[in-house]
Design a protein around this motif. Structure first.
Motif, PDB file in Angstrom:
ATOM      1  N   GLU A  46       5.341   1.390  10.526  1.00 17.14           N
ATOM      2  CA  GLU A  46       5.568   2.731  11.100  1.00 17.14           C
ATOM      3  C   GLU A  46       4.756   3.800  10.375  1.00 17.14           C
ATOM      4  O   GLU A  46       4.242   4.723  11.000  1.00 17.14           O
ATOM      5  CB  GLU A  46       7.054   3.108  11.001  1.00 17.14           C
ATOM      6  CG  GLU A  46       7.905   2.563  12.122  1.00 17.14           C
ATOM      7  CD  GLU A  46       9.389   2.828  11.875  1.00 17.14           C
ATOM      8  OE1 GLU A  46       9.719   3.869  11.244  1.00 17.14           O
ATOM      9  OE2 GLU A  46      10.218   1.997  12.293  1.00 17.14           O
ATOM     10  N   ILE A  47       4.658   3.696   9.034  1.00 15.62           N
ATOM     11  CA  ILE A  47       3.948   4.751   8.290  1.00 15.62           C
ATOM     12  C   ILE A  47       2.457   4.447   8.128  1.00 15.62           C
ATOM     13  O   ILE A  47       1.759   5.107   7.373  1.00 15.62           O
ATOM     14  CB  ILE A  47       4.608   5.037   6.912  1.00 15.62           C
ATOM     15  CG1 ILE A  47       4.573   3.801   5.998  1.00 15.62           C
ATOM     16  CG2 ILE A  47       6.021   5.547   7.079  1.00 15.62           C
ATOM     17  CD1 ILE A  47       5.031   4.089   4.569  1.00 15.62           C
ATOM     18  N   GLY A  48       1.995   3.426   8.856  1.00 17.47           N
ATOM     19  CA  GLY A  48       0.549   3.181   8.914  1.00 17.47           C
ATOM     20  C   GLY A  48      -0.023   2.375   7.768  1.00 17.47           C
ATOM     21  O   GLY A  48      -1.233   2.412   7.519  1.00 17.47           O
ATOM     22  N   ILE A  49       0.827   1.619   7.037  1.00 21.40           N
ATOM     23  CA  ILE A  49       0.289   0.756   5.969  1.00 21.40           C
ATOM     24  C   ILE A  49      -0.333  -0.473   6.618  1.00 21.40           C
ATOM     25  O   ILE A  49       0.269  -1.100   7.485  1.00 21.40           O
ATOM     26  CB  ILE A  49       1.403   0.377   4.961  1.00 21.40           C
ATOM     27  CG1 ILE A  49       1.659   1.577   4.040  1.00 21.40           C
ATOM     28  CG2 ILE A  49       1.040  -0.849   4.137  1.00 21.40           C
ATOM     29  CD1 ILE A  49       2.745   1.414   3.038  1.00 21.40           C
ATOM     30  N   ASP A  50      -1.562  -0.772   6.201  1.00 22.96           N
ATOM     31  CA  ASP A  50      -2.288  -1.888   6.814  1.00 22.96           C
ATOM     32  C   ASP A  50      -2.230  -3.091   5.878  1.00 22.96           C
ATOM     33  O   ASP A  50      -2.986  -3.194   4.924  1.00 22.96           O
ATOM     34  CB  ASP A  50      -3.750  -1.460   7.053  1.00 22.96           C
ATOM     35  CG  ASP A  50      -4.635  -2.652   7.391  1.00 22.96           C
ATOM     36  OD1 ASP A  50      -4.154  -3.537   8.096  1.00 22.96           O
ATOM     37  OD2 ASP A  50      -5.798  -2.693   6.924  1.00 22.96           O
ATOM     38  N   GLY A  51      -1.298  -3.986   6.134  1.00 25.78           N
ATOM     39  CA  GLY A  51      -1.201  -5.198   5.316  1.00 25.78           C
ATOM     40  C   GLY A  51      -0.182  -5.062   4.205  1.00 25.78           C
ATOM     41  O   GLY A  51      -0.314  -4.202   3.337  1.00 25.78           O
ATOM     42  N   LEU A  52       0.886  -5.909   4.244  1.00 21.13           N
ATOM     43  CA  LEU A  52       1.916  -5.868   3.202  1.00 21.13           C
ATOM     44  C   LEU A  52       2.578  -7.233   3.095  1.00 21.13           C
ATOM     45  O   LEU A  52       2.878  -7.880   4.100  1.00 21.13           O
ATOM     46  CB  LEU A  52       2.986  -4.823   3.533  1.00 21.13           C
ATOM     47  CG  LEU A  52       4.070  -4.612   2.465  1.00 21.13           C
ATOM     48  CD1 LEU A  52       3.487  -3.960   1.218  1.00 21.13           C
ATOM     49  CD2 LEU A  52       5.200  -3.752   3.007  1.00 21.13           C
ATOM     50  N   LEU A  53       2.796  -7.660   1.858  1.00 18.37           N
ATOM     51  CA  LEU A  53       3.463  -8.937   1.589  1.00 18.37           C
ATOM     52  C   LEU A  53       4.588  -8.658   0.594  1.00 18.37           C
ATOM     53  O   LEU A  53       4.366  -7.974  -0.408  1.00 18.37           O
ATOM     54  CB  LEU A  53       2.455  -9.909   0.974  1.00 18.37           C
ATOM     55  CG  LEU A  53       2.977 -11.290   0.586  1.00 18.37           C
ATOM     56  CD1 LEU A  53       2.976 -12.209   1.806  1.00 18.37           C
ATOM     57  CD2 LEU A  53       2.100 -11.910  -0.492  1.00 18.37           C
ATOM     58  N   ALA A  54       5.787  -9.177   0.870  1.00 13.02           N
ATOM     59  CA  ALA A  54       6.925  -8.975  -0.045  1.00 13.02           C
ATOM     60  C   ALA A  54       7.444 -10.318  -0.518  1.00 13.02           C
ATOM     61  O   ALA A  54       7.600 -11.241   0.288  1.00 13.02           O
ATOM     62  CB  ALA A  54       8.034  -8.210   0.674  1.00 13.02           C
ATOM     63  N   ILE A  55       7.679 -10.437  -1.843  1.00 15.67           N
ATOM     64  CA  ILE A  55       8.326 -11.656  -2.349  1.00 15.67           C
ATOM     65  C   ILE A  55       9.485 -11.264  -3.277  1.00 15.67           C
ATOM     66  O   ILE A  55       9.387 -10.292  -4.004  1.00 15.67           O
ATOM     67  CB  ILE A  55       7.349 -12.619  -3.081  1.00 15.67           C
ATOM     68  CG1 ILE A  55       6.620 -11.932  -4.244  1.00 15.67           C
ATOM     69  CG2 ILE A  55       6.369 -13.240  -2.130  1.00 15.67           C
ATOM     70  CD1 ILE A  55       5.822 -12.891  -5.104  1.00 15.67           C
TER      71      ILE A  55
END
Length: 418
Positions: A46-55
């Motif tokens: 939604e806030i326009g972040i391009d690419g994210l990985l969470a662990i």
């Protein structure tokens, strides 16, 4: 080392906390379950972040992604967890671009694990990538990076003995039981929770304790029955937890709950009880320690068990690091190539336009002009010219940014892709 700019405005960051500075209680505040990870990915999009990985594991919680400032990622994490930004900053680390890439390699290959060479983390990276892809947050950079880390992990497993010997949190817990409990084969053991650590602990217990008095309880009975079936163990309903705890000599808690599930009230301490809590956040209330006859040991204490196996593993660290460097070098080479691909593609388009215009002109001007032959020769020349430029840009001796700018100016190129 050259600084690798991922894009003009955004940098690639790794933000997180681990067992190194954050104890189990603090890690518990920032732990993420699957719905929370999905929520973070949705908000990031939604806030326009391009690419994210969470662990998020029992040892660490980390976000890897692109942002103008790391605070954007930190805020996403803190908004979704029970911890505050201030608490996070006290124990956190932030890595940028090349350092963030190196950190993911170190984490994914077990070099940063609480128990050296514990490769459990690689399945979390795979799972994190799968979730990112599901939410359309896995760009080509993240995909290539995750695949490179998985490749390095596989090579280290196959080419070194970094993960040799049975050393993991599950094994450490069983080792603790074997070292501290006499007549283990006659004791009643209750395992509450059948997640990955619970399953591994169960397997190790059966293998090393020669004990048939092992009972499993899980919120979902079918999961417990699946595991019990393999080892011919007893299964009881979740509603029987209190009764079974009172019968037990050893209680191993390995649930994935966000709040403590074993309280002081559940325990009736008429005989000695050893409680091992292998969960983050903690799933056994701290006040259980106040009870006479009860010994409570948490995962962090178990992970400090060092033996010959670990000493042997340390010998293989240099070899593992050499493998990481090789795989990382290939990744960075790809990244650098990807950086100038739009310019090379635009140059090819420009030269093709010139070719088409020239062939059209010569076809009208020269009688019997062989258009097919002209196409073949022109295409080969264009291929050779673009290859020369690509080789020039790959060279370590040149400043890639200056060269890219010059090529764009000379050929008046318009770039259409990122």
């Amino acid at each position: 080392m050259r600084d690798y700019h991922i894009s003009k405005h955004n940098s690639f960051y790794a933000v997180g906390l681990s067992y190194k500075k954050a104890d189990a209680e603090v890690r518990g505040k920032f732990s993420l379950d699957v719905p929370a990870i999905d929520h973070i990915l949705g908000k990031a999009k939604e806030i326009g972040i391009d690419g994210l990985l969470a662990i998020s594991t029992c040892n660490r919680t980390e976000l890897y992604g692109f942002a103008q400032h790391p605070y954007q990622l930190i805020k996403l994490l803190c908004d979704e967890t029970h911890g505050t930004v201030e608490e996070f900053q006290e124990v956190a680390y932030v890595y940028k671009n090349h350092d963030a890439i190196s950190h993911m390699f170190k984490v994914g290959t077990g070099l940063d694990s609480q128990i050296l060479g514990d490769f459990e983390i690689i399945s979390q990276i795979k799972q994190g990538f799968y979730r990112a892809k599901k939410h359309d947050m896995a760009n080509p950079f993240l995909e290539r990076l995750c695949n490179s880390v998985i490749q390095a992990s596989k090579r280290i497993k196959n080419e070194t003995e970094l993960s040799s010997g049975a050393t993991s949190v599950a094994f450490a817990s069983v080792k603790y039981i074997l070292d501290n409990v006499t007549d283990i084969s006659k004791k009643n053991i209750l395992l509450f929770g059948t997640g990955k650590i619970g399953r591994n602990t169960c397997e190790n217990l059966v293998k090393h304790s020669n004990n048939s008095h092992i009972t499993l309880i899980n919120r979902t009975r079918e999961k417990a029955e699946d595991i019990a079936g393999k080892f011919q163990l007893n299964v009881k309903d979740y509603g029987d937890l209190q009764t079974e705890i009172r019968k037990a000599d050893i209680l191993v808690v390995a649930t994935g709950a966000q709040l403590p599930t074993v309280s002081k009230a559940l325990i009736y301490p008429k005989k000695p009880l050893l409680v091992l809590d292998l969960s983050v956040p903690k799933n056994v209330s701290d006040d259980v320690k106040e009870l006479d006859n009860v010994t409570l040991v948490h995962l962090d204490q178990l992970s400090q068990i060092t033996d010959e196996t670990l000493a042997k593993r340390k010998e293989y660290v240099p070899k593992a690091e050499a493998i990481i460097e090789k795989v990382k070098k290939d990744f960075l080479k790809w990244l650098e190539t990807r950086k100038f691909a739009p310019v090379i593609n635009a140059l090819k388009d420009k030269l093709n336009t010139m070719k088409t215009e020239e062939i059209d002109f010569q076809t009208k001007k020269i009688e019997g002009f062989d258009q097919m032959q002209a196409e073949i020769i022109s295409d080969r020349i264009i291929q050779k010219i673009t290859k020369q430029f690509a080789n020039h840009l790959k060279s370590n001796e040149v400043d890639t940014d200056d060269s890219l700018e010059l090529i764009q100016k000379v050929f008046q190129l318009e770039l259409h892709s990122k």
